[in-house]
Design a protein around this motif. Structure first.
Motif, PDB file in Angstrom:
ATOM      1  N   THR A   1      -0.507  -3.600  -5.856  1.00  0.00           N
ATOM      2  CA  THR A   1      -1.167  -2.447  -5.280  1.00  0.00           C
ATOM      3  C   THR A   1      -0.451  -1.184  -5.753  1.00  0.00           C
ATOM      4  OG1 THR A   1      -1.746  -1.284  -3.248  1.00  0.00           O
ATOM      5  CG2 THR A   1       0.237  -2.613  -3.191  1.00  0.00           C
TER       6      THR A   1
ATOM      7  N   ASP B   1       6.341  -3.792  -3.326  1.00  0.00           N
ATOM      8  CA  ASP B   1       5.310  -4.424  -4.157  1.00  0.00           C
ATOM      9  C   ASP B   1       5.748  -4.614  -5.600  1.00  0.00           C
ATOM     10  OD1 ASP B   1       2.664  -5.509  -4.069  1.00  0.00           O
ATOM     11  OD2 ASP B   1       2.049  -3.855  -5.338  1.00  0.00           O
TER      12      ASP B   1
ATOM     13  N   HIS C   1      -8.660   6.291   0.204  1.00  0.00           N
ATOM     14  CA  HIS C   1      -7.590   5.643   0.962  1.00  0.00           C
ATOM     15  C   HIS C   1      -7.833   4.138   1.076  1.00  0.00           C
ATOM     16  CE1 HIS C   1      -6.580   9.768   1.987  1.00  0.00           C
ATOM     17  NE2 HIS C   1      -5.458   9.336   2.526  1.00  0.00           N
ATOM     18  N   THR C   2      -9.087   3.752   1.272  1.00  0.00           N
ATOM     19  CA  THR C   2      -9.403   2.326   1.385  1.00  0.00           C
ATOM     20  C   THR C   2      -9.108   1.592   0.081  1.00  0.00           C
ATOM     21  OG1 THR C   2     -11.124   2.743   3.034  1.00  0.00           O
ATOM     22  CG2 THR C   2     -11.233   0.658   1.842  1.00  0.00           C
TER      23      THR C   2
ATOM     24  N   GLU D   1      -0.532   1.559  -3.930  1.00  0.00           N
ATOM     25  CA  GLU D   1      -0.538   2.396  -2.731  1.00  0.00           C
ATOM     26  C   GLU D   1       0.615   3.392  -2.715  1.00  0.00           C
ATOM     27  OE1 GLU D   1      -0.492   1.905   2.163  1.00  0.00           O
ATOM     28  OE2 GLU D   1      -0.447   0.136   0.862  1.00  0.00           O
TER      29      GLU D   1
ATOM     30  N   LEU E   1      -0.688   7.092  -2.576  1.00  0.00           N
ATOM     31  CA  LEU E   1      -0.682   7.667  -1.240  1.00  0.00           C
ATOM     32  C   LEU E   1       0.687   8.085  -0.727  1.00  0.00           C
ATOM     33  CD1 LEU E   1      -3.093   5.208   0.642  1.00  0.00           C
ATOM     34  CD2 LEU E   1      -3.671   7.383  -0.452  1.00  0.00           C
ATOM     35  N   ASP E   2       1.733   7.323  -1.017  1.00  0.00           N
ATOM     36  CA  ASP E   2       2.985   7.460  -0.275  1.00  0.00           C
ATOM     37  C   ASP E   2       4.097   8.209  -0.987  1.00  0.00           C
ATOM     38  OD1 ASP E   2       1.813   6.001   1.756  1.00  0.00           O
ATOM     39  OD2 ASP E   2       2.576   4.079   1.028  1.00  0.00           O
TER      40      ASP E   2
ATOM     41  N   THR F   1      -5.287   1.258  -0.660  1.00  0.00           N
ATOM     42  CA  THR F   1      -4.521   0.295   0.132  1.00  0.00           C
ATOM     43  C   THR F   1      -4.935  -1.149  -0.122  1.00  0.00           C
ATOM     44  OG1 THR F   1      -6.072   0.646   1.968  1.00  0.00           O
ATOM     45  CG2 THR F   1      -4.031   1.947   1.964  1.00  0.00           C
ATOM     46  N   ARG F   2      -6.163  -1.388  -0.556  1.00  0.00           N
ATOM     47  CA  ARG F   2      -6.657  -2.759  -0.687  1.00  0.00           C
ATOM     48  C   ARG F   2      -6.691  -3.274  -2.121  1.00  0.00           C
ATOM     49  NH1 ARG F   2     -11.892  -2.680   3.440  1.00  0.00           N
ATOM     50  NH2 ARG F   2     -10.718  -2.095   5.338  1.00  0.00           N
TER      51      ARG F   2
ATOM     52  N   SER G   1       8.244   0.774  -0.694  1.00  0.00           N
ATOM     53  CA  SER G   1       7.318  -0.231  -1.211  1.00  0.00           C
ATOM     54  C   SER G   1       8.093  -1.370  -1.834  1.00  0.00           C
ATOM     55  CB  SER G   1       6.384   0.391  -2.261  1.00  0.00           C
ATOM     56  OG  SER G   1       5.592  -0.617  -2.863  1.00  0.00           O
TER      57      SER G   1
END
Length: 306
Positions: free
Chosen positions: A14, A221, A64-65, A16, A20-21, A68-69, A219
């Motif tokens: 991901t 990930d 955002h969806t 994310e 986003l972060d 994150t996914r 993170s």
């Protein structure tokens, strides 16, 4: 100016953290670039997909969806600041044409000669909007087809042609096909940065963790996955970010092998910011964003020297 982002990893991950972060994530950059948001990626079957809308990333629930996914080995992201064309789906990056995903930051002049060249290559039917970026993407698509599907060769041929025939301010470009990724910075007008994070299960990297006065981001990930991030500006404070050279072409194979070359000569018709129209010039020279970038460059240089 528009902002570019690309991620290539050895395994599905991901993005994310980056979207986003991170302290200078794509969603934060969208507060300066609020005219469109898009993400292109390879799905589980290896098929190219794009999700985009002419809205700001920070104000988009869908962004955002997806951020994150989505798990993928390769993706391209873009937040748009229009150079004068309208805010529509057709004018929003990335563009998906014949399985090739492209995104652009900069300005070039769409001449009759460029339109004719795209028609000669059989790629004019891909142009549905009014941006210079989509015409450039169609030229890339046509040249990739002319080079038997070779993405690197097609990108090089397309930008060589543009550099020889079109007035150009900047053609920073990301292009992706079948997990293969090409990034070009041409010329030095706008920045494009690279961060390589080498990691394996036996020799993992530390987890991504960044903090500022207003946030803390973490993170796990990418801890044991080798990855490469390409972005219009350093997205965190890792001193390993490297500014690409003017005219540099970075190629990442589907297997993650990285090579760099500088195949482009001087532009035949370079444009200065004073040559652009008011809207185009404003899109390339956001003062607040420029100050923020300069401060980050200063801090990263100081950390590398320490």
């Amino acid at each position: 100016m528009c902002r570019l982002f690309a991620l290539h990893a050895d395994a599905p991950v991901t993005a994310e953290f980056w979207l986003l972060d991170a302290p200078y994530s794509l969603v934060n950059q969208s507060r300066f670039n609020a005219d469109g948001t898009g993400i292109g990626w390879l799905d589980e079957s290896g098929e190219a997909r794009v999700a985009k809308r002419p809205v700001a990333a920070y104000d988009s629930e869908r962004f955002h969806t997806v951020a994150t996914r989505l798990h993928t080995r390769a993706m391209i992201g873009h937040v748009r600041l229009s150079s004068g064309t309208v805010h529509t789906d057709e004018n929003t990056h990335p563009f998906l044409q014949d399985g090739i995903i492209t995104a652009h930051n900069g300005v070039l002049e769409v001449t009759d000669e460029l339109r004719e060249r795209v028609r000669e290559l059989g790629a004019a039917h891909h142009v549905h909007g009014t941006t210079d970026s989509e015409w450039m993407s169609a030229l890339v698509t046509g040249e990739v087809g002319r080079h038997d599907g070779d993405l690197r060769a097609g990108v090089e041929a397309a930008l060589q042609w543009i550099g020889n025939h079109c007035p150009v301010y900047s053609v920073n470009l990301l292009a992706m096909k079948d997990g293969e990724l090409v990034a070009v910075r041409l010329p030095a007008t706008n920045e494009l940065w690279v961060l390589e994070r080498t990691a394996t299960a036996e020799n993992p990297r530390e987890a991504l963790e960044q903090s500022s006065q207003t946030l803390r981001a973490h993170s796990d990930d990418l801890t044991d996955v080798r990855s490469i991030v390409i972005a219009s500006e350093p997205m965190d404070d890792d001193p390993a970010w490297r500014l690409m050279d003017s005219g540099e072409l970075l190629h990442i194979s589907a297997d993650g092998d990285v090579s760099s070359e500088r195949p482009f000569g001087a532009l035949a018709h370079p444009l200065q910011i004073e040559d652009l129209g008011l809207s185009a010039a404003a899109s390339q020279a956001h003062a607040a964003q420029g100050r923020a970038q300069a401060e980050r460059r200063r801090r990263l240089a100081a950390e590398r020297a320490a």
